[in-house]
Design an enzyme around this catalytic site. Structure first.
Site, PDB file in Angstrom:
ATOM      1  N   GLU A   1      -4.724  -7.956   4.673  1.00 23.50           N
ATOM      2  CA  GLU A   1      -3.749  -6.603   5.109  1.00 23.50           C
ATOM      3  C   GLU A   1      -3.033  -7.360   5.896  1.00 23.50           C
ATOM      4  O   GLU A   1      -3.495  -7.574   7.062  1.00 23.50           O
ATOM      5  CB  GLU A   1      -4.584  -5.558   5.335  1.00 23.50           C
ATOM      6  CG  GLU A   1      -4.219  -4.235   5.788  1.00 23.50           C
ATOM      7  CD  GLU A   1      -4.814  -3.240   6.571  1.00 23.50           C
ATOM      8  OE1 GLU A   1      -6.366  -3.111   6.547  1.00 23.50           O
ATOM      9  OE2 GLU A   1      -4.339  -2.150   6.714  1.00 23.50           O
TER      10      GLU A   1
ATOM     11  N   TRP B   1     -11.180  12.095   7.707  1.00 23.21           N
ATOM     12  CA  TRP B   1     -10.003  11.618   7.899  1.00 23.21           C
ATOM     13  C   TRP B   1      -9.535  11.122   6.754  1.00 23.21           C
ATOM     14  O   TRP B   1      -8.185  10.311   7.036  1.00 23.21           O
ATOM     15  CB  TRP B   1      -9.203  12.397   9.265  1.00 23.21           C
ATOM     16  CG  TRP B   1     -10.122  10.498   9.836  1.00 23.21           C
ATOM     17  CD1 TRP B   1     -10.818  11.198  10.720  1.00 23.21           C
ATOM     18  CD2 TRP B   1      -9.474  10.020  10.306  1.00 23.21           C
ATOM     19  NE1 TRP B   1     -11.365   9.624  11.261  1.00 23.21           N
ATOM     20  CE2 TRP B   1     -10.030   8.746  10.860  1.00 23.21           C
ATOM     21  CE3 TRP B   1      -8.050   9.208   9.665  1.00 23.21           C
ATOM     22  CZ2 TRP B   1     -10.028   7.731  11.836  1.00 23.21           C
ATOM     23  CZ3 TRP B   1      -8.399   7.451  10.617  1.00 23.21           C
ATOM     24  CH2 TRP B   1      -9.162   6.630  11.381  1.00 23.21           C
TER      25      TRP B   1
ATOM     26  N   TYR C   1      -2.481  11.146   7.972  1.00 22.53           N
ATOM     27  CA  TYR C   1      -2.715  10.017   8.737  1.00 22.53           C
ATOM     28  C   TYR C   1      -2.106   8.981   7.362  1.00 22.53           C
ATOM     29  O   TYR C   1      -2.833   8.980   6.438  1.00 22.53           O
ATOM     30  CB  TYR C   1      -4.552   9.681   8.536  1.00 22.53           C
ATOM     31  CG  TYR C   1      -4.766   8.126   9.557  1.00 22.53           C
ATOM     32  CD1 TYR C   1      -4.561   8.549  10.837  1.00 22.53           C
ATOM     33  CD2 TYR C   1      -5.311   7.743   8.738  1.00 22.53           C
ATOM     34  CE1 TYR C   1      -4.814   6.943  11.821  1.00 22.53           C
ATOM     35  CE2 TYR C   1      -5.781   6.013   9.330  1.00 22.53           C
ATOM     36  CZ  TYR C   1      -4.889   6.106  10.780  1.00 22.53           C
ATOM     37  OH  TYR C   1      -5.422   5.173  11.227  1.00 22.53           O
TER      38      TYR C   1
ATOM     39  N   ASP D   1      -4.894   3.824   0.426  1.00 20.25           N
ATOM     40  CA  ASP D   1      -6.685   4.058   0.651  1.00 20.25           C
ATOM     41  C   ASP D   1      -6.846   5.640   0.672  1.00 20.25           C
ATOM     42  O   ASP D   1      -5.865   6.226   0.901  1.00 20.25           O
ATOM     43  CB  ASP D   1      -5.919   3.543   1.751  1.00 20.25           C
ATOM     44  CG  ASP D   1      -7.411   3.727   3.269  1.00 20.25           C
ATOM     45  OD1 ASP D   1      -8.293   4.147   2.839  1.00 20.25           O
ATOM     46  OD2 ASP D   1      -7.176   3.436   4.196  1.00 20.25           O
TER      47      ASP D   1
ATOM     48  N   GLU E   1     -14.040  -1.024   5.642  1.00 22.90           N
ATOM     49  CA  GLU E   1     -13.746  -1.641   6.836  1.00 22.90           C
ATOM     50  C   GLU E   1     -14.567  -0.391   7.855  1.00 22.90           C
ATOM     51  O   GLU E   1     -14.598  -1.235   9.440  1.00 22.90           O
ATOM     52  CB  GLU E   1     -12.215  -0.442   6.832  1.00 22.90           C
ATOM     53  CG  GLU E   1     -11.743   0.835   7.161  1.00 22.90           C
ATOM     54  CD  GLU E   1     -10.518   1.260   7.094  1.00 22.90           C
ATOM     55  OE1 GLU E   1     -10.105   0.963   6.101  1.00 22.90           O
ATOM     56  OE2 GLU E   1     -10.490   2.448   7.519  1.00 22.90           O
TER      57      GLU E   1
ATOM     58  N   GLU F   1      -8.923   1.859  -2.151  1.00 21.14           N
ATOM     59  CA  GLU F   1      -9.794   1.878  -0.944  1.00 21.14           C
ATOM     60  C   GLU F   1     -10.699   3.054  -0.471  1.00 21.14           C
ATOM     61  O   GLU F   1      -9.472   4.098  -0.335  1.00 21.14           O
ATOM     62  CB  GLU F   1      -9.089   1.349   0.500  1.00 21.14           C
ATOM     63  CG  GLU F   1      -9.510   1.162   1.755  1.00 21.14           C
ATOM     64  CD  GLU F   1      -8.590   0.517   2.085  1.00 21.14           C
ATOM     65  OE1 GLU F   1      -7.118  -0.023   2.207  1.00 21.14           O
ATOM     66  OE2 GLU F   1      -9.110   0.370   3.662  1.00 21.14           O
TER      67      GLU F   1
ATOM     68  N   ASP G   1      -4.400  -2.040  14.971  1.00 25.46           N
ATOM     69  CA  ASP G   1      -6.057  -1.780  15.893  1.00 25.46           C
ATOM     70  C   ASP G   1      -6.651  -3.142  15.923  1.00 25.46           C
ATOM     71  O   ASP G   1      -7.347  -3.374  16.383  1.00 25.46           O
ATOM     72  CB  ASP G   1      -6.409  -0.242  16.592  1.00 25.46           C
ATOM     73  CG  ASP G   1      -6.887   0.022  14.500  1.00 25.46           C
ATOM     74  OD1 ASP G   1      -6.122   0.311  13.721  1.00 25.46           O
ATOM     75  OD2 ASP G   1      -8.110  -0.354  13.606  1.00 25.46           O
TER      76      ASP G   1
ATOM     77  N   HIS H   1      -9.368   6.972   2.109  1.00 28.69           N
ATOM     78  CA  HIS H   1      -9.716   7.191   3.764  1.00 28.69           C
ATOM     79  C   HIS H   1     -11.758   8.241   3.433  1.00 28.69           C
ATOM     80  O   HIS H   1     -10.723   8.675   4.835  1.00 28.69           O
ATOM     81  CB  HIS H   1      -8.701   8.190   4.720  1.00 28.69           C
ATOM     82  CG  HIS H   1      -8.254   7.015   5.481  1.00 28.69           C
ATOM     83  ND1 HIS H   1      -9.469   7.100   6.493  1.00 28.69           N
ATOM     84  CD2 HIS H   1      -7.566   6.252   5.698  1.00 28.69           C
ATOM     85  CE1 HIS H   1      -8.215   5.976   7.610  1.00 28.69           C
ATOM     86  NE2 HIS H   1      -6.790   5.359   6.595  1.00 28.69           N
TER      87      HIS H   1
ATOM     88  N   ARG I   1       0.512  -1.038  -0.233  1.00 31.37           N
ATOM     89  CA  ARG I   1       0.348   0.205   0.136  1.00 31.37           C
ATOM     90  C   ARG I   1       1.275   1.181   0.299  1.00 31.37           C
ATOM     91  O   ARG I   1       1.878   0.899   0.730  1.00 31.37           O
ATOM     92  CB  ARG I   1      -0.819  -0.042   1.000  1.00 31.37           C
ATOM     93  CG  ARG I   1      -1.689   0.585   0.760  1.00 31.37           C
ATOM     94  CD  ARG I   1      -2.890   1.203   2.381  1.00 31.37           C
ATOM     95  NE  ARG I   1      -2.388   1.950   3.894  1.00 31.37           N
ATOM     96  CZ  ARG I   1      -3.026   2.554   4.880  1.00 31.37           C
ATOM     97  NH1 ARG I   1      -4.500   2.247   4.493  1.00 31.37           N
ATOM     98  NH2 ARG I   1      -2.517   3.295   5.233  1.00 31.37           N
TER      99      ARG I   1
ATOM    100  N   ARG J   1     -14.066  -5.251   2.579  1.00 34.37           N
ATOM    101  CA  ARG J   1     -12.847  -4.848   3.962  1.00 34.37           C
ATOM    102  C   ARG J   1     -12.933  -5.110   5.226  1.00 34.37           C
ATOM    103  O   ARG J   1     -12.546  -4.494   6.136  1.00 34.37           O
ATOM    104  CB  ARG J   1     -11.740  -3.474   3.363  1.00 34.37           C
ATOM    105  CG  ARG J   1     -11.593  -3.412   2.113  1.00 34.37           C
ATOM    106  CD  ARG J   1     -10.259  -3.529   2.128  1.00 34.37           C
ATOM    107  NE  ARG J   1      -8.875  -2.261   2.959  1.00 34.37           N
ATOM    108  CZ  ARG J   1      -8.297  -2.772   4.138  1.00 34.37           C
ATOM    109  NH1 ARG J   1      -8.265  -4.013   4.280  1.00 34.37           N
ATOM    110  NH2 ARG J   1      -7.831  -1.958   4.899  1.00 34.37           N
TER     111      ARG J   1
HETATM  112  O1  KDG Z   1      -8.742   2.482  13.610  1.00 25.25           O
HETATM  113  C1  KDG Z   1      -8.521   2.734  12.273  1.00 25.25           C
HETATM  114  C2  KDG Z   1      -7.705   1.799  10.951  1.00 25.25           C
HETATM  115  O2  KDG Z   1      -8.423   0.726  11.416  1.00 25.25           O
HETATM  116  C3  KDG Z   1      -7.809   2.647   9.581  1.00 25.25           C
HETATM  117  O3  KDG Z   1      -7.446   4.072   9.349  1.00 25.25           O
HETATM  118  C4  KDG Z   1      -6.487   1.697   8.898  1.00 25.25           C
HETATM  119  O4  KDG Z   1      -7.429   2.152   6.538  1.00 25.25           O
HETATM  120  C5  KDG Z   1      -7.068   1.448   7.944  1.00 25.25           C
HETATM  121  C6  KDG Z   1      -5.940   0.347   7.209  1.00 25.25           C
HETATM  122  O5  KDG Z   1      -6.966   0.254   5.433  1.00 25.25           O
HETATM  123  O6  KDG Z   1      -5.866   0.181   7.838  1.00 25.25           O
HETATM  124 MG    MG Z   2      -8.699   1.442   4.970  1.00 23.42          MG
END
Ligand code: KDG
Ligand code: MG
Length: 409
Positions: free
Chosen positions: A346, A409, A159, A217, A269, A243, A323, A219, A147, A290
């Site tokens: 991932e 974000w 971010y 990504d 996600e 993504e 996380d 976001h 990525r 995802r």
């Molecule tokens: O808690 C937020 C994260 O899990 C996220 O920002 C990670 O976007 C993410 C990814 O694709 O792993």
């Molecule tokens: Mg993501």
């Protein structure tokens, strides 16, 4: 096999994790991940106050029945807190069933559909030399799919982009998570991003050649028409996927993107049920699912989502940042190995402190993951070690535009 004890364990080695630990009357232990980044304690309360009392004495073999009971009896369905709590129960019960059977969990899901699981890692850089370094570093670790996240000239921090050169040896900034009393404010400018990103991917392709699978990504930061424009402009660089190109709540937004580009789309996600995918899958508006096992209610509903997706040749790309705890990651790997429509996984390795709390059997070898052959999930929680790291307040960042407007974000 009846549930005798249910403990909710919060630990913060490199970042906060919430784990449900079920013990049966015959002494088996099952684990489930209930970590919801930045809102961890809401899930702890949901579990402790409203779920744990309902589990006592229940037949641990009745996974589907327990899932349906927790989902339907609450009346208030769906939502990330509810579904993370239910996911932890579901995964812990699968862990127990597989341990009782003496088999790795993937065997109970139908057995292996492949020998190994292609993983992708996160490279990022504040400029091209840093980004190239980061890509090389990932290739050195064995990654075969990467990525790409980049800073944008004029913006202070984004971010997903490491705040230091990865060659410095420091870890990427997801870990440790942003431990602070307030979320960090970052800035955003869509026009600058859209103007800059294609040149970065062009440079990466020129440096690393046409064969390396590249992902990106967004976001949720773009409107559908902006995402359509980006997808089209990235077509020459042959992305594996783009993504979260637009906020996922507006499913019809993806229809607009789809009409304009052949860049493959991944989303989900932040989804937590099959209903979030209903239109996207049926109308073939996406290419990859995802969701995390941890956030979509567990292995049982994720299996259903993936079976539904399979009818439309849509594949998995299960969420796996840091996380997701090693328990949640192991659950994803067992499912990945079993389903036919696996796409990619991932994988961001956890830090040493986390790995000392969660002892794992899964492996990452030459770019491929495998859940291992230990009965159950193959993850043990070292309770004494976990107890050394109490919860710490941590928040995800957020964005403001130049005029002060809050932005995705
Ligand atoms: O808690 C937020 C994260 O899990 C996220 O920002 C990670 O976007 C993410 C990814 O694709 O792993
Ligand atoms: Mg993501």
């Amino acid at each position: 096999m009846r549930i005798d004890r249910a403990e909710v364990i919060v630990t913060s080695p490199d970042r906060n994790f919430v784990t449900l630990r079920l013990t049966t009357d015959d002494g088996l232990v099952g684990l489930g991940d209930a970590t919801l980044n930045g809102r961890e304690l809401a899930v702890v309360a949901y579990l402790q106050e409203h779920v744990v009392p309902l589990l006592m004495g229940k037949d641990a073999h009745r996974i589907e029945d327990t899932w349906q009971f927790l989902y339907r009896s609450a009346y208030w369905r769906r939502g990330p807190v509810t579904m993370a709590a239910i996911a932890a129960v579901d995964v812990a019960l699968w862990d127990l069933k597989a341990k009782a059977a003496g088999m790795p969990l993937y065997q109970l899901l139908g057995g292996a559909s492949r020998d190994r699981l292609l993983a992708y890692g996160h490279a990022s850089g504040r400029d091209l030399p840093e980004l190239f370094d980061s890509i090389r570093k990932h290739q050195g670790l064995g990654y075969r799919a990467i990525r790409i996240q980049t800073s944008v000239p004029g913006l202070n921090a984004i971010y997903g982009v490491a705040a230091q050169a990865q060659s410095s040896g420091k870890r990427y900034d997801y870990e440790p998570a942003q431990r602070a009393d307030l979320p960090k404010e970052e800035d955003w400018d869509t026009r600058a991003y859209l103007g800059h990103l294609p040149s970065v991917l062009e440079a990466v392709r020129a440096e690393f050649g046409p064969d390396l699978p590249l992902l990106h990504d967004c976001h949720h930061r773009l409107t559908p028409i902006q995402a359509a424009k980006l997808g089209k402009s990235l077509e020459p660089f042959d992305l594996f996927w783009l993504e979260d190109c637009t906020p996922a709540e507006n499913q019809d937004g993806l229809r607009l993107v789809r009409q304009h580009t052949t860049t493959p789309l991944a989303i989900g996600e932040v989804f937590n049920t099959v209903w979030d995918y209903q239109t996207l899958i049926k109308d073939q508006l996406i290419d990859y699912v995802r969701s995390a096992v941890t956030h979509a209610g567990g292995i049982s509903p994720m299996r259903k989502i993936m079976d539904y997706a399979a009818q439309y040749q849509i594949k998995s790309g299960i969420h796996g940042p840091t996380d997701i705890s090693p328990v949640g990651m192991a659950a994803a790997l067992h499912l990945d190995l079993a389903i036919h429509n696996f796409g990619i996984q991932e994988f961001m390795p956890h830090g040493d402190l986390t790995n000392a709390v969660f002892e794992q059997s899964f492996t990452f070898t030459r770019g491929y993951l495998h859940p291992g052959e230990r009965p159950g999930l193959g993850v043990d929680l070292e309770v004494d070690e976990a107890g050394k790291y109490p919860y710490q307040t941590a928040y995800l960042p957020f964005n403001r535009l130049q005029d002060g407007t809050v932005h995705d974000w």
